[in-house]
Design a protein around this motif. Structure first.
Motif, PDB file in Angstrom:
ATOM      1  N   ALA A  21      43.012 -11.630 -17.709  1.00  0.00           N
ATOM      2  CA  ALA A  21      43.243 -13.005 -18.145  1.00  0.00           C
ATOM      3  C   ALA A  21      42.411 -14.025 -17.397  1.00  0.00           C
ATOM      4  O   ALA A  21      42.428 -15.215 -17.749  1.00  0.00           O
ATOM      5  CB  ALA A  21      44.724 -13.348 -17.981  1.00  0.00           C
ATOM      6  N   GLU A  22      41.654 -13.624 -16.375  1.00  0.00           N
ATOM      7  CA  GLU A  22      41.025 -14.609 -15.492  1.00  0.00           C
ATOM      8  C   GLU A  22      40.069 -15.548 -16.228  1.00  0.00           C
ATOM      9  O   GLU A  22      40.041 -16.754 -15.946  1.00  0.00           O
ATOM     10  CB  GLU A  22      40.326 -13.939 -14.312  1.00  0.00           C
ATOM     11  CG  GLU A  22      39.157 -13.052 -14.678  1.00  0.00           C
ATOM     12  CD  GLU A  22      38.527 -12.358 -13.469  1.00  0.00           C
ATOM     13  OE1 GLU A  22      37.313 -12.188 -13.466  1.00  0.00           O
ATOM     14  OE2 GLU A  22      39.276 -11.974 -12.528  1.00  0.00           O
TER      15      GLU A  22
ATOM     16  N   LEU B 202      50.222 -21.411 -19.590  1.00  0.00           N
ATOM     17  CA  LEU B 202      50.344 -20.000 -19.223  1.00  0.00           C
ATOM     18  C   LEU B 202      51.439 -19.308 -20.023  1.00  0.00           C
ATOM     19  O   LEU B 202      51.280 -18.149 -20.447  1.00  0.00           O
ATOM     20  CB  LEU B 202      50.634 -19.874 -17.722  1.00  0.00           C
ATOM     21  CG  LEU B 202      49.469 -20.218 -16.786  1.00  0.00           C
ATOM     22  CD1 LEU B 202      49.961 -20.313 -15.345  1.00  0.00           C
ATOM     23  CD2 LEU B 202      48.352 -19.185 -16.900  1.00  0.00           C
ATOM     24  N   GLU B 203      52.552 -19.992 -20.256  1.00  0.00           N
ATOM     25  CA  GLU B 203      53.630 -19.400 -21.045  1.00  0.00           C
ATOM     26  C   GLU B 203      53.188 -19.162 -22.487  1.00  0.00           C
ATOM     27  O   GLU B 203      53.565 -18.171 -23.107  1.00  0.00           O
ATOM     28  CB  GLU B 203      54.873 -20.296 -20.994  1.00  0.00           C
ATOM     29  CG  GLU B 203      55.626 -20.223 -19.668  1.00  0.00           C
ATOM     30  CD  GLU B 203      55.957 -18.785 -19.274  1.00  0.00           C
ATOM     31  OE1 GLU B 203      56.555 -18.062 -20.093  1.00  0.00           O
ATOM     32  OE2 GLU B 203      55.589 -18.381 -18.147  1.00  0.00           O
ATOM     33  N   GLU B 204      52.376 -20.078 -23.032  1.00  0.00           N
ATOM     34  CA  GLU B 204      51.851 -19.872 -24.392  1.00  0.00           C
ATOM     35  C   GLU B 204      50.894 -18.680 -24.414  1.00  0.00           C
ATOM     36  O   GLU B 204      50.907 -17.876 -25.350  1.00  0.00           O
ATOM     37  CB  GLU B 204      51.147 -21.139 -24.872  1.00  0.00           C
ATOM     38  CG  GLU B 204      52.087 -22.305 -25.141  1.00  0.00           C
ATOM     39  CD  GLU B 204      51.357 -23.539 -25.652  1.00  0.00           C
ATOM     40  OE1 GLU B 204      50.162 -23.415 -25.989  1.00  0.00           O
ATOM     41  OE2 GLU B 204      51.971 -24.608 -25.696  1.00  0.00           O
ATOM     42  N   MET B 205      50.066 -18.559 -23.382  1.00  0.00           N
ATOM     43  CA  MET B 205      49.142 -17.429 -23.301  1.00  0.00           C
ATOM     44  C   MET B 205      49.888 -16.102 -23.198  1.00  0.00           C
ATOM     45  O   MET B 205      49.430 -15.075 -23.700  1.00  0.00           O
ATOM     46  CB  MET B 205      48.226 -17.574 -22.080  1.00  0.00           C
ATOM     47  CG  MET B 205      47.127 -18.595 -22.219  1.00  0.00           C
ATOM     48  SD  MET B 205      46.033 -18.536 -20.775  1.00  0.00           S
ATOM     49  CE  MET B 205      44.921 -19.860 -21.180  1.00  0.00           C
TER      50      MET B 205
ATOM     51  N   LEU C  40      46.437 -19.471  -7.761  1.00  0.00           N
ATOM     52  CA  LEU C  40      47.201 -18.943  -8.894  1.00  0.00           C
ATOM     53  C   LEU C  40      46.960 -17.445  -9.023  1.00  0.00           C
ATOM     54  O   LEU C  40      45.820 -16.994  -9.142  1.00  0.00           O
ATOM     55  CB  LEU C  40      46.769 -19.659 -10.179  1.00  0.00           C
ATOM     56  CG  LEU C  40      47.178 -19.067 -11.524  1.00  0.00           C
ATOM     57  CD1 LEU C  40      48.691 -19.032 -11.659  1.00  0.00           C
ATOM     58  CD2 LEU C  40      46.544 -19.853 -12.663  1.00  0.00           C
ATOM     59  N   LYS C  41      48.051 -16.667  -9.006  1.00  0.00           N
ATOM     60  CA  LYS C  41      47.946 -15.214  -9.152  1.00  0.00           C
ATOM     61  C   LYS C  41      48.055 -14.846 -10.626  1.00  0.00           C
ATOM     62  O   LYS C  41      49.017 -15.193 -11.297  1.00  0.00           O
ATOM     63  CB  LYS C  41      49.046 -14.520  -8.363  1.00  0.00           C
ATOM     64  CG  LYS C  41      48.933 -12.993  -8.366  1.00  0.00           C
ATOM     65  CD  LYS C  41      50.017 -12.372  -7.498  1.00  0.00           C
ATOM     66  CE  LYS C  41      49.872 -10.848  -7.447  1.00  0.00           C
ATOM     67  NZ  LYS C  41      50.919 -10.223  -6.607  1.00  0.00           N
TER      68      LYS C  41
ATOM     69  N   ASP D 242      48.326 -10.584 -21.169  1.00  0.00           N
ATOM     70  CA  ASP D 242      49.006 -10.301 -19.906  1.00  0.00           C
ATOM     71  C   ASP D 242      48.433 -11.216 -18.832  1.00  0.00           C
ATOM     72  O   ASP D 242      47.352 -10.970 -18.299  1.00  0.00           O
ATOM     73  CB  ASP D 242      48.808  -8.833 -19.515  1.00  0.00           C
ATOM     74  CG  ASP D 242      49.460  -8.497 -18.175  1.00  0.00           C
ATOM     75  OD1 ASP D 242      50.238  -9.333 -17.667  1.00  0.00           O
ATOM     76  OD2 ASP D 242      49.174  -7.407 -17.648  1.00  0.00           O
ATOM     77  N   VAL D 243      49.160 -12.281 -18.522  1.00  0.00           N
ATOM     78  CA  VAL D 243      48.686 -13.238 -17.516  1.00  0.00           C
ATOM     79  C   VAL D 243      49.272 -12.964 -16.135  1.00  0.00           C
ATOM     80  O   VAL D 243      48.976 -13.682 -15.173  1.00  0.00           O
ATOM     81  CB  VAL D 243      49.009 -14.697 -17.941  1.00  0.00           C
ATOM     82  CG1 VAL D 243      48.218 -15.088 -19.165  1.00  0.00           C
ATOM     83  CG2 VAL D 243      50.505 -14.879 -18.182  1.00  0.00           C
TER      84      VAL D 243
END
Length: 317
Positions: A14-15, A84-87, A8-9, A92-93
């Motif tokens: 955000a890691e 991820l979309e919620e984050m 996952l990039k 910045d993910v």
């Protein structure tokens, strides 16, 4: 045995949050690749004298994780993409592209051992079972930790924040509840600090197994530390087994999004005057957790920071 491998990039910013989210979804053994230079302390922990030259940090991070070939990868990836979309609304993910491949059996449960060595948190010595206590450390407070696939070696800032707060507030004979016990480190330290009894809950069976193993190497009997699997937020059986108004201290080293609904639930398990010690809160979620505690009637006693992480301690009036 073959595994499905996913890469996952995301971003270095955000890691930590993304890897914590993956852990909450039951994904174990996440490997993080980035170009952030190691600190002197990290190099010392790894006992590496010569490190390869690295490029400057470009803000990109890659998180690699594995799924059993029998698992429904489609459902897991759908859950990851929703999270991820919620984050993305507050963090910045990055691109969040997920590459898929296959790999032969990888001993990622044990490979980390080469990098985990004994270290101090203030005057507490954290040591894996495969290392010996040095003669000069014989009189120290020592805790043996083999986290396996469970979170909680004590190296992470969130765990250290909890440990320091626990040491300040625990009293002789206290009863302690650790929600999301992971490796069991907080419950075991509570007992070593003087608590009389500890209870741990976790969603992951690996955490229960890791806690039992760590209890054994630390000489802590099950009559002193009870662990149970389940979600105390909505599992009535776990709530009943944990007991009402039973605890002097409740610990929760969990993400802020879990702490908010958890706060109202743990109130029922806390004695009057009990202390709620929380961590796992990324700094921009601090106010959210503080407001949730105040809204539930808790009195916020202190807010502490370490790196980008926050600990909030509150009291039941």
């Amino acid at each position: 045995m073959k595994w499905k491998q996913f890469r996952l990039k995301t971003t270095t910013e955000a890691e930590d949050m993304v890897s914590s989210m993956l852990a909450e979804l039951g994904i174990e053994g996440v490997q993080i690749e980035d170009q952030i230079p190691l600190t002197a302390e990290e190099q010392e922990q790894m006992f590496v004298d010569i490190l390869p030259d690295t490029l400057e940090d470009d803000g990109t991070a890659y998180l690699t994780f594995y799924l059993d070939m029998k698992e429904d990868a489609g459902n897991v990836l759908d859950s990851i993409r929703r999270e991820l979309e919620e984050m993305r609304e507050y963090l910045d993910v990055g691109e969040c592209v997920i590459e898929e491949s296959e790999t032969e059996d990888v001993d990622w449960v044990n490979n980390w051992k080469k990098y985990f060595h004994q270290f101090y948190i203030d005057d507490i010595l954290i040591i894996p079972s495969w290392e010996q206590v040095r003669e000069e450390d014989a009189g120290k407070l020592v805790i043996h930790i083999d986290p396996g696939t469970a979170f909680g070696t004590g190296m992470h800032e969130t765990t250290q924040l909890c440990i320091r707060a626990l040491k300040r507030y625990v009293k002789q004979g206290d009863t302690v509840l650790d929600v999301g016990c992971g490796s069991g480190i907080l419950g075991m330290l509570a007992l070593k600090f003087g608590a009389g009894y500890a209870v741990g809950t976790d969603l992951d069976p690996c955490a229960i197994a890791a806690t039992h193993e760590n209890m054994e190497v630390n000489g802590i009997i099950k009559d002193k530390y009870e662990v149970m699997i389940g979600n105390i937020i909505d599992d009535k059986n776990v709530q009943e087994q944990a007991g009402a108004e039973r605890y002097d201290i409740v610990l929760a080293n969990i993400l802020a999004d879990v702490l908010v609904p958890l706060t109202l639930v743990v109130l029922a398990h806390m004695k009057q005057g009990a202390v709620f010690i929380t961590s796992g809160i990324i700094d921009d979620k601090e106010q959210t957790v503080v407001e949730a505690m105040r809204a539930s009637g808790l009195k916020v006693l202190e807010v502490n920071h370490q790196g980008e992480w926050v600990s909030v301690v509150a009291k039941k009036n």
